[in-house]
Structure formats: structure tokens, C-alpha cells
Design an enzyme around this catalytic site. Structure first.
Site, PDB file in Angstrom:
ATOM      1  N   HIS A  72      -9.255  -4.001  -1.283  1.00 34.15           N
ATOM      2  CA  HIS A  72      -8.215  -3.198  -0.628  1.00 34.15           C
ATOM      3  C   HIS A  72      -8.555  -1.705  -0.731  1.00 34.15           C
ATOM      4  O   HIS A  72      -8.513  -0.975   0.279  1.00 34.15           O
ATOM      5  CB  HIS A  72      -6.866  -3.494  -1.295  1.00 34.15           C
ATOM      6  CG  HIS A  72      -5.721  -2.662  -0.805  1.00 34.15           C
ATOM      7  ND1 HIS A  72      -4.611  -3.197  -0.181  1.00 34.15           N
ATOM      8  CD2 HIS A  72      -5.503  -1.317  -0.852  1.00 34.15           C
ATOM      9  CE1 HIS A  72      -3.768  -2.223   0.138  1.00 34.15           C
ATOM     10  NE2 HIS A  72      -4.283  -1.060  -0.261  1.00 34.15           N
ATOM     11  N   GLU A  73      -8.914  -1.268  -1.936  1.00 32.64           N
ATOM     12  CA  GLU A  73      -9.168   0.169  -2.138  1.00 32.64           C
ATOM     13  C   GLU A  73     -10.429   0.622  -1.393  1.00 32.64           C
ATOM     14  O   GLU A  73     -10.444   1.701  -0.791  1.00 32.64           O
ATOM     15  CB  GLU A  73      -9.284   0.481  -3.632  1.00 32.64           C
ATOM     16  CG  GLU A  73      -8.021   0.229  -4.433  1.00 32.64           C
ATOM     17  CD  GLU A  73      -6.794   0.894  -3.846  1.00 32.64           C
ATOM     18  OE1 GLU A  73      -6.915   1.963  -3.214  1.00 32.64           O
ATOM     19  OE2 GLU A  73      -5.698   0.335  -3.999  1.00 32.64           O
TER      20      GLU A  73
ATOM     21  N   CYS B 190       0.846  -1.189   0.000  1.00 24.67           N
ATOM     22  CA  CYS B 190       0.000   0.000   0.000  1.00 24.67           C
ATOM     23  C   CYS B 190       0.883   1.241   0.000  1.00 24.67           C
ATOM     24  O   CYS B 190       1.862   1.301   0.749  1.00 24.67           O
ATOM     25  CB  CYS B 190      -0.893  -0.023   1.244  1.00 24.67           C
ATOM     26  SG  CYS B 190      -2.031   1.373   1.358  1.00 24.67           S
TER      27      CYS B 190
ATOM     28  N   HIS C 238     -10.106   1.445   2.245  1.00 30.04           N
ATOM     29  CA  HIS C 238      -9.589   2.781   2.569  1.00 30.04           C
ATOM     30  C   HIS C 238     -10.731   3.755   2.881  1.00 30.04           C
ATOM     31  O   HIS C 238     -10.561   4.694   3.663  1.00 30.04           O
ATOM     32  CB  HIS C 238      -8.768   3.341   1.403  1.00 30.04           C
ATOM     33  CG  HIS C 238      -7.354   2.839   1.346  1.00 30.04           C
ATOM     34  ND1 HIS C 238      -6.431   3.088   2.344  1.00 30.04           N
ATOM     35  CD2 HIS C 238      -6.701   2.115   0.410  1.00 30.04           C
ATOM     36  CE1 HIS C 238      -5.265   2.532   2.011  1.00 30.04           C
ATOM     37  NE2 HIS C 238      -5.405   1.931   0.849  1.00 30.04           N
TER      38      HIS C 238
HETATM   39 NI    NI Z   1      -3.743   1.015  -0.044  1.00 26.53          NI
END
Ligand code: NI
Length: 188
Positions: free
Chosen positions: A144-145, A102, A148
Site C-alpha cells: 500500500h505504502e 488511507c 503511493h
Molecule cells: Ni495510503
């Protein structure tokens, strides 16, 4: 064009829930997305979420490099996808372990369990609803995104902290982690 500063783990903006975007077609959103795409290209990452550039908004940009999705039962999109207010729905209970990195956790990588298959939906810059199904690496990038946007970084998803370390070290520790690591290329 602007390259934006990327927040690193520990900055409060990465650890709060980002705000929904009221109008995906607004000029402000277009400017932010263009700058996010420039920043992503400059960083060499695969995806970027708005909180990573200090904007607490539910916006993600990503792409799926073909080489990373090889072997997956999936045909990922070829172009950069821009998502406003994305929502993920897991398809089935299956999860798999895979390596992640990341831009907000520089120099490190870790093996993270993710849903193998998902459906995801979002609003496009055209203001219209879109959705796709994804599995494998494509599904991993999206999860994953979107994490966030909920204040979650990948280390917070990890179950085995022996599979977390500096990329330069874990690359040399092949025996310990070979079973969990498909390859050593980083993604955002
Ligand atoms: Ni990330």
C-alpha cells in the site's frame, strides 16, 4: 517537530511518480522523515509515504501493529521502518483480499487484492541497503505504502467496487462484506 498537512485523493501530487532520493543520509531527508513520523503518530495511521505530505520523494515510514499481524505466517518488525527508494518483488503468484484505508482517502475503506508474500528492499537513513521478506498484513502495508510512490491509491487496485464505502456504513453492512473483511480496524 512538525505535523504536516496530508494531501487527499485528487491532489496531483498523489497521482504522479515520486522522484528517487539521491542521498538518504542528507539532513533534508532526516528532517522530512522526522516530520513524517510525527505526522503518522498524530494521525493514528500505520504508514505514510512522502507524496502524502506534498513531498514527491521515494520515502515511506510504517509500522505493523502486532494485533493486525496475528494469524499471519510472519514476524513483522516491532519498530517503525524508514525506507528510502524501496523496491518490491512478489514471491509467488498468490494474492489475497484484505481491507484497507488511507489517510489520503479519509472516511472510506475498501477490500484490495495484494500479493500474499513479497521481498522488499530499500536504502536506510544510514545509506546502507536493507531487505526483508514479508507476508500477510505486513506485506499488505508495504505494498500500500509503496504504491503511493508510483501515484497509485488503493481504490485504483480494487476489483469489486461493492466492497468500497464509507467506514461507518460498511461497518454496519456486515453480511455483505463479512467474507472479505478480516476486521474493521483502519490502517493508513
Ligand atoms: Ni495510503
Amino acid at each position: 517537530m512538525a505535523i504536516l498537512k496530508i494531501a487527499r485523493m485528487g491532489h496531483p501530487i498523489l497521482h504522479r511518480r515520486a522522484d528517487p532520493v539521491a542521498d538518504a543520509t542528507s539532513y533534508d531527508v532526516a528532517v522530512l522523515v522526522n516530520n513524517m513520523i510525527d505526522t503518522l503518530a498524530d494521525s493514528g495511521g500505520i504508514g505514510l509515504a512522502a507524496p502524502q505530505v506534498h513531498e514527491s520523494k521515494r520515502i515511506v515510514v510504517f509500522f505493523v501493529p502486532k494485533a493486525r499481524a496475528e494469524g499471519d505466517d510472519d514476524e513483522p518488525p516491532e519498530d517503525v521502518t524508514v525506507m528510502v527508494n524501496p523496491v518490491i518483488e512478489p514471491l509467488g503468484d498468490e494474492t489475497e483480499l484484505g481491507w484497507e484505508a488511507c489517510l489520503s482517502v479519509p472516511g472510506l475503506m475498501g477490500a484490495v487484492p495484494r500479493h500474499t508474500a513479497i521481498k522488499y528492499s530499500w536504502t536506510g537513513l544510514d545509506g546502507q541497503p536493507h531487505s526483508r521478506e514479508a507476508n500477510g498484513f505486513h506485506a499488505r502495508v508495504v505494498q500500500h505504502e509503496c504504491d503511493h510512490l508510483d501515484g497509485i491509491l488503493y481504490p485504483m487496485r480494487m476489483e469489486d467496487m461493492t466492497l468500497f464505502g464509507f467506514s461507518e456504513e460498511t461497518n454496519q453492512n456486515a453480511e455483505l462484506i463479512a467474507a472479505a473483511r478480516p476486521d474493521e480496524e483502519e490502517f493508513e
